[in-house]
Write a protein that holds these residues in place. Structure first.
Motif, short mmCIF file in Angstrom:
data_model
loop_
_atom_site.label_atom_id
_atom_site.label_comp_id
_atom_site.label_asym_id
_atom_site.label_seq_id
_atom_site.Cartn_x
_atom_site.Cartn_y
_atom_site.Cartn_z
N GLU A 1 48.56 -51.12 47.47
CA GLU A 1 47.56 -51.77 48.56
C GLU A 1 46.33 -51.16 48.20
O GLU A 1 45.98 -50.04 48.40
CB GLU A 1 48.13 -51.61 50.14
CG GLU A 1 47.20 -52.53 50.95
CD GLU A 1 48.08 -52.50 52.31
OE1 GLU A 1 47.46 -53.23 53.22
OE2 GLU A 1 48.77 -51.60 52.75
N TYR B 1 47.46 -60.04 41.91
CA TYR B 1 47.14 -60.03 43.21
C TYR B 1 48.34 -60.64 44.00
O TYR B 1 48.57 -61.95 43.41
CB TYR B 1 45.76 -60.86 43.49
CG TYR B 1 44.72 -60.25 43.06
CD1 TYR B 1 44.16 -58.99 43.28
CD2 TYR B 1 44.11 -60.80 41.99
CE1 TYR B 1 43.19 -57.99 42.81
CE2 TYR B 1 42.77 -60.06 41.46
CZ TYR B 1 42.55 -58.81 41.75
OH TYR B 1 41.53 -58.08 41.24
N THR C 1 48.96 -55.67 45.47
CA THR C 1 48.85 -55.99 44.00
C THR C 1 50.08 -55.30 43.55
O THR C 1 50.62 -54.62 44.11
CB THR C 1 47.77 -55.46 43.28
OG1 THR C 1 47.60 -53.81 43.31
CG2 THR C 1 46.32 -55.84 43.96
N ALA D 1 49.25 -60.60 47.48
CA ALA D 1 48.93 -61.08 49.08
C ALA D 1 47.71 -60.27 49.70
O ALA D 1 47.70 -59.35 49.57
CB ALA D 1 50.23 -60.89 49.96
N VAL D 2 47.03 -60.92 50.42
CA VAL D 2 45.99 -60.44 51.29
C VAL D 2 46.51 -60.01 52.71
O VAL D 2 47.24 -60.81 53.33
CB VAL D 2 44.70 -61.60 51.53
CG1 VAL D 2 43.52 -60.81 52.31
CG2 VAL D 2 44.20 -61.80 50.31
N THR D 3 46.63 -58.71 52.89
CA THR D 3 47.16 -58.03 54.17
C THR D 3 46.30 -57.86 55.18
O THR D 3 46.90 -58.25 56.43
CB THR D 3 47.82 -56.80 53.90
OG1 THR D 3 46.82 -55.90 53.51
CG2 THR D 3 48.81 -57.05 52.75
N GLU E 1 42.02 -51.67 48.86
CA GLU E 1 40.93 -52.23 49.56
C GLU E 1 39.76 -52.76 48.58
O GLU E 1 39.37 -52.04 47.57
CB GLU E 1 40.26 -51.14 50.31
CG GLU E 1 39.04 -51.62 51.29
CD GLU E 1 38.74 -50.82 52.55
OE1 GLU E 1 37.63 -50.97 53.08
OE2 GLU E 1 39.19 -49.58 52.57
N ILE F 1 41.39 -65.45 45.80
CA ILE F 1 42.24 -64.30 45.19
C ILE F 1 43.32 -65.11 44.43
O ILE F 1 43.72 -64.71 43.23
CB ILE F 1 43.08 -63.72 46.31
CG1 ILE F 1 42.02 -62.70 47.10
CG2 ILE F 1 44.26 -62.96 46.09
CD1 ILE F 1 41.63 -61.57 45.97
N LEU G 1 41.74 -66.51 50.52
CA LEU G 1 42.87 -66.69 49.88
C LEU G 1 43.06 -67.67 48.58
O LEU G 1 43.47 -67.21 47.70
CB LEU G 1 43.95 -67.28 50.95
CG LEU G 1 44.27 -66.52 52.15
CD1 LEU G 1 45.16 -67.09 53.12
CD2 LEU G 1 45.27 -65.16 51.54
N PHE H 1 38.48 -56.31 52.47
CA PHE H 1 39.82 -56.68 52.94
C PHE H 1 40.80 -56.08 51.92
O PHE H 1 40.36 -55.26 51.04
CB PHE H 1 40.10 -58.24 52.48
CG PHE H 1 39.85 -58.64 51.13
CD1 PHE H 1 40.73 -58.58 50.12
CD2 PHE H 1 38.62 -58.77 50.72
CE1 PHE H 1 40.80 -59.13 48.70
CE2 PHE H 1 38.57 -59.33 49.13
CZ PHE H 1 39.44 -59.28 48.20
N ASN H 2 42.27 -55.78 52.30
CA ASN H 2 43.16 -55.05 51.77
C ASN H 2 44.06 -56.32 50.98
O ASN H 2 44.31 -57.37 51.72
CB ASN H 2 43.90 -54.42 52.81
CG ASN H 2 43.33 -53.18 53.32
OD1 ASN H 2 42.17 -52.80 52.92
ND2 ASN H 2 44.15 -52.48 54.10
N CYS H 3 44.41 -55.68 49.97
CA CYS H 3 45.25 -57.00 49.23
C CYS H 3 46.41 -55.90 48.47
O CYS H 3 46.21 -54.84 47.95
CB CYS H 3 44.43 -57.26 48.13
SG CYS H 3 45.28 -58.61 47.08
#
Length: 177
Positions: free
Chosen positions: A5, A50, A81, A52-54, A7, A38, A35, A77-79
């Protein structure tokens, strides 16, 4: 594969028709656009694929682009990977069988090559559907077969925005499942 995860920071461009004085539609527009961005990026060499964007951590004040009227918002944002690494044991599905080896797919990675030289005791058999057969273990690898393999090497392909991998069956408990 290793899930991380991270940032990240970036800019989100929102069209004027998605702007609203209440702010709720604006936040929704920013999230939807983030979204989409990404999904188009697919992967990076640093972070991997990538997934999901969390969380949307912060949205800075937007700047209007004079020519288009679009508003650019710097966001944090947090993603989640997924990044493959050398020496990992993975599961894949046989996508294509050739005389010199097999192409596998595993999750978002679509270009994994398993050379016939890295398949101990497997022999190529040309029939209606080509396959590799191991008579001693009574197993086979053909289109659609699931295979446990070890990652031998990884290469980032900028033009494809993805990784290419080399695989091996050398090791314990590797091969068709």
């Amino acid at each position: 594969m290793v899930f991380l995860e991270v940032e990240m920071q970036g800019n989100v461009v929102v069209h004027p028709d998605q702007l609203d004085s209440k702010g709720l539609l604006l936040r929704k527009g920013i999230i939807l656009r983030l979204l989409e961005d990404i999904a188009c990026r697919k992967a990076s060499q640093e972070h991997g694929y990538y997934i999901a964007v969390t969380a949307l951590n912060s949205v800075a004040e937007g700047r209007v682009q004079e020519l288009t009227g679009d508003v650019v918002f710097p966001v944090s944002f947090n993603c989640i990977t997924l990044k493959p690494s050398k020496g990992e044991i993975l599961l894949g599905t046989v996508d294509k069988v050739l005389r010199h080896g097999i192409f596998l797919k595993s999750g978002p990675i679509e270009n994994i090559f398993l050379s016939e030289k890295k398949m101990e005791d497997y022999k190529f058999v040309m029939s209606e559907e080509p396959k590799f057969i191991n008579d001693r273990q009574n197993s086979r690898m053909e289109n659609g077969s699931r295979v446990r393999f070890k990652v031998l090497g990884i290469k980032w392909m900028e033009w494809d925005r993805g990784f290419q991998m080399l695989a091996t069956l050398t090791g314990d408990f590797l091969g068709p499942i």
